[in-house]
Design a protein around this motif. Structure first.
Motif, short mmCIF file in Angstrom:
data_model
loop_
_atom_site.label_atom_id
_atom_site.label_comp_id
_atom_site.label_asym_id
_atom_site.label_seq_id
_atom_site.Cartn_x
_atom_site.Cartn_y
_atom_site.Cartn_z
N VAL A 15 0.83 -1.18 0.07
CA VAL A 15 0.13 -0.03 0.12
C VAL A 15 0.89 1.17 -0.03
O VAL A 15 0.78 2.09 -0.79
CB VAL A 15 -0.94 0.05 1.35
CG1 VAL A 15 -1.58 1.28 1.54
CG2 VAL A 15 -1.97 -1.10 1.19
N THR A 16 1.86 1.24 0.90
CA THR A 16 2.51 2.46 1.04
C THR A 16 3.55 2.63 -0.12
O THR A 16 4.05 3.89 -0.20
CB THR A 16 3.58 2.43 2.45
OG1 THR A 16 4.41 1.47 2.43
CG2 THR A 16 2.60 2.54 3.54
N GLY A 17 3.75 1.69 -0.73
CA GLY A 17 4.79 1.70 -1.75
C GLY A 17 4.15 2.00 -3.19
O GLY A 17 4.93 2.33 -4.15
N SER A 18 2.62 2.07 -3.14
CA SER A 18 2.17 2.58 -4.46
C SER A 18 2.32 3.94 -4.81
O SER A 18 2.50 4.92 -3.88
CB SER A 18 0.64 2.03 -4.31
OG SER A 18 0.08 2.93 -3.48
N ARG A 19 2.28 4.26 -5.98
CA ARG A 19 2.40 5.49 -6.37
C ARG A 19 1.45 6.67 -5.84
O ARG A 19 1.60 7.79 -5.52
CB ARG A 19 2.52 5.85 -7.80
CG ARG A 19 3.81 5.18 -8.58
CD ARG A 19 3.81 5.36 -10.01
NE ARG A 19 3.91 6.62 -10.42
CZ ARG A 19 4.29 7.04 -11.70
NH1 ARG A 19 4.24 5.89 -12.61
NH2 ARG A 19 4.34 8.19 -12.27
N ILE A 20 0.02 6.11 -5.87
CA ILE A 20 -0.97 6.95 -5.52
C ILE A 20 -0.86 7.23 -3.96
O ILE A 20 -1.10 8.46 -3.48
CB ILE A 20 -2.57 6.24 -5.85
CG1 ILE A 20 -3.65 7.24 -5.35
CG2 ILE A 20 -2.60 4.91 -5.28
CD1 ILE A 20 -3.74 8.33 -6.44
N PHE A 21 -0.53 6.26 -3.08
CA PHE A 21 -0.34 6.45 -1.68
C PHE A 21 0.76 7.34 -1.57
O PHE A 21 0.74 8.47 -0.74
CB PHE A 21 0.05 5.13 -1.05
CG PHE A 21 0.32 5.49 0.45
CD1 PHE A 21 -0.54 5.56 1.42
CD2 PHE A 21 1.89 5.71 1.01
CE1 PHE A 21 -0.09 5.97 2.83
CE2 PHE A 21 2.23 6.13 2.36
CZ PHE A 21 1.10 6.12 2.95
#
Ligand code: SAM
Length: 262
Positions: A15-21
């Motif tokens: 989750v935290t590594g996603s671009r949107i996050f």
């Protein structure tokens, strides 16, 4: 697995590594920083009694007992939030729920909100404790108080303003960089006192040409809290930097330059 464990598990690197996050975290960090910035500007006006609609000496009338209780509760709430959320054990616990890159921003946001609540709900205690008649002395005190705020602000840049207020963490995360481990620094003023930021607050709070009972209560309780905060912070710094911090503590005074014990 409990429901809580499942929630904890859901805030992982996927989750935290996603671009949107990363982008949302960055916007959140900027918003938290802006709230902090408005709060600190308001704090200057609140304490100095200038340029803001509600100052330390204005607000709704209340009995002395009510004012004392409400004001002490407001200051205790800030002190509790500020101290508890800054501790290593608390951070380890709540970063299970709050993603690490926005942990500092969230801390800054909560600290700002509890201060804004204090400004909003603060009850004045208008009895005058001292009032300086001499205009030169009065101007000197106002200048000293302002110098205290300048000391606070400039000292934050000496250890790392943007890291202290969470922006560094969210920009690094956005750029895909690993969070750097905390570094021990003793630049400029930190060579003379260990806590220039807190020294700046003490000067800003006490240097007042007119000191009301409400202002005195604020200055006295916050000064007391600063000493408690220093003890807690130095425990963490010894844990973090060990002998290096112990030696610094022996070499450099706490708040008053060239006076080892304080
Ligand atoms: C609000 S700042 C206050 C810093 C200092 N007590 C002062 O009054 O200038 C608190 C943060 O600064 C960090 N800190 C304090 N002294 C430091 C130093 N010499 N080098 C690096 N970080 C420091 C603490 O670990 C804490 O996260």
């Amino acid at each position: 697995m409990t429901q809580l464990d499942q929630q904890v598990h859901s805030i992982g690197p996927e989750v935290t590594g996603s671009r949107i996050f990363k982008f949302i975290a960055f916007l959140y960090g900027i918003a938290a920083y802006l709230v902090f910035f408005v709060t600190i500007l308001y704090a200057i006006g609140f304490v100095m009694g200038v340029m803001v609609p509600k100052t330390i000496d204005t607000g709704s009338d209340s009995s002395t007992v009510e004012a004392l209780i409400v004001n002490l509760l407001l200051m205790s709430l800030f002190a509790l939030q500020h101290s508890v959320m800054a501790r290593k054990q608390f951070k380890a616990w709540w970063t299970q729920f709050v993603p690490k890159p926005v942990e500092r921003s969230t801390y800054v946001l909560f600290a700002s909100l509890s201060l804004l609540l204090l400004f909003w709900q603060w009850r004045p205690l208008p009895s005058v404790i001292w009032s300086v008649e001499n205009p030169d002395v009065a101007v000197t005190l106002v200048t000293l108080s302002f110098a205290g705020w300048v000391l606070v602000f400039t000292s934050t840049f000496m250890i790392n303003h943007f890291e202290l207020f969470g922006l560094h963490q969210v920009t690094d995360h956005l750029a895909g960089k690993e969070a750097a481990p905390p570094r021990f620094k003793t630049p400029l003023l930190y060579k003379f006192v260990r806590h220039p930021i807190y020294l700046g607050f003490i000067i800003a709070f006490w240097a007042a040409p007119t000191m009301t009972a409400g202002h005195l209560l604020f200055a006295a309780v916050t000064t007391l809290y600063i000493f408690v905060g220093i003890a807690l912070e130095e425990n963490d710094l010894v844990d973090l930097f060990g002998e290096e911090y112990r030696q610094y503590r022996q070499r450099v005074s706490m708040l008053i330059p060239w006076r080892r014990s304080v």
